[in-house]
Design an enzyme around this catalytic site. Structure first.
Site, PDB file in Angstrom:
ATOM      1  N   THR A  37      29.807  36.716  29.955  1.00 30.70           N
ATOM      2  CA  THR A  37      29.972  36.773  31.411  1.00 30.70           C
ATOM      3  C   THR A  37      31.340  37.350  31.791  1.00 30.70           C
ATOM      4  O   THR A  37      31.404  38.207  32.689  1.00 30.70           O
ATOM      5  CB  THR A  37      29.749  35.387  32.033  1.00 30.70           C
ATOM      6  OG1 THR A  37      28.427  34.946  31.708  1.00 30.70           O
ATOM      7  CG2 THR A  37      29.922  35.423  33.544  1.00 30.70           C
ATOM      8  N   GLU A  45      34.268  44.883  37.908  1.00 33.67           N
ATOM      9  CA  GLU A  45      35.552  45.222  38.526  1.00 33.67           C
ATOM     10  C   GLU A  45      35.923  46.674  38.237  1.00 33.67           C
ATOM     11  O   GLU A  45      36.418  47.378  39.115  1.00 33.67           O
ATOM     12  CB  GLU A  45      36.655  44.283  38.040  1.00 33.67           C
ATOM     13  CG  GLU A  45      36.553  42.895  38.627  1.00 33.67           C
ATOM     14  CD  GLU A  45      37.842  42.123  38.480  1.00 33.67           C
ATOM     15  OE1 GLU A  45      38.695  42.226  39.387  1.00 33.67           O
ATOM     16  OE2 GLU A  45      37.991  41.423  37.466  1.00 33.67           O
ATOM     17  N   HIS A  71      25.030  35.703  36.386  1.00 37.18           N
ATOM     18  CA  HIS A  71      24.689  36.370  35.132  1.00 37.18           C
ATOM     19  C   HIS A  71      23.292  35.881  34.787  1.00 37.18           C
ATOM     20  O   HIS A  71      23.108  34.728  34.410  1.00 37.18           O
ATOM     21  CB  HIS A  71      25.704  36.005  34.055  1.00 37.18           C
ATOM     22  CG  HIS A  71      25.638  36.891  32.861  1.00 37.18           C
ATOM     23  ND1 HIS A  71      26.600  36.853  31.885  1.00 37.18           N
ATOM     24  CD2 HIS A  71      24.753  37.836  32.460  1.00 37.18           C
ATOM     25  CE1 HIS A  71      26.308  37.739  30.943  1.00 37.18           C
ATOM     26  NE2 HIS A  71      25.179  38.341  31.269  1.00 37.18           N
TER      27      HIS A  71
END
Length: 132
Positions: A37, A45, A71
């Site tokens: 994750t 990002e 996730h």
């Protein structure tokens, strides 16, 4: 702060292949050799950075301030993962992105990511002041 304008709809993409260094076991975030994750978040990002940072004047960049993601599926070592980010809202230096991640079979993650436009010189000075 320098003048800039970022348009909604700007999009970025980032890709990575799952390997031993970006698994949950490697990060210590789990005990299984699947895409971690934290790795998915970093990829999201990166996609957001690719969407907007090249549009900013020299001396400005963005920093992540918040991320809220799910996730949803595991991805094994050897598969590729692609993250997409779309700028969906701006409020001065505050940026909001829709982020998603896919492996070769399915969507594995989705959510919202916030970034903030910063002046690099001011950030450097603030960091130096903290060290004093």
């Amino acid at each position: 702060m320098e003048d800039y304008r970022l348009e909604q709809g700007l999009a970025g993409q980032a890709r990575i292949t799952v390997n031993d260094s970006n698994t949950a076991m490697a990060y210590g975030s789990g005990t299984v050799d699947v895409f971690a994750t934290p790795s998915m978040i970093a990829l999201m990002e990166e996609a957001a950075i690719k969407a907007v940072d090249h549009k900013l004047p020299a001396g400005l960049a963005t920093v992540g301030t918040r991320i809220d993601v799910k996730h949803m599926a595991a991805t094994p070592v050897g598969m590729s993962v692609t993250a997409n980010a779309e700028l969906i809202e701006t409020d001065g230096p505050k940026l909001k992105f829709k982020v998603e991640a896919y492996d070769g079979k399915e969507k594995i993650g989705e959510g919202i990511h916030y970034r903030f436009v910063i002046n690099l010189d001011q950030l450097k000075q603030r960091s130096l002041n903290k060290l004093k």
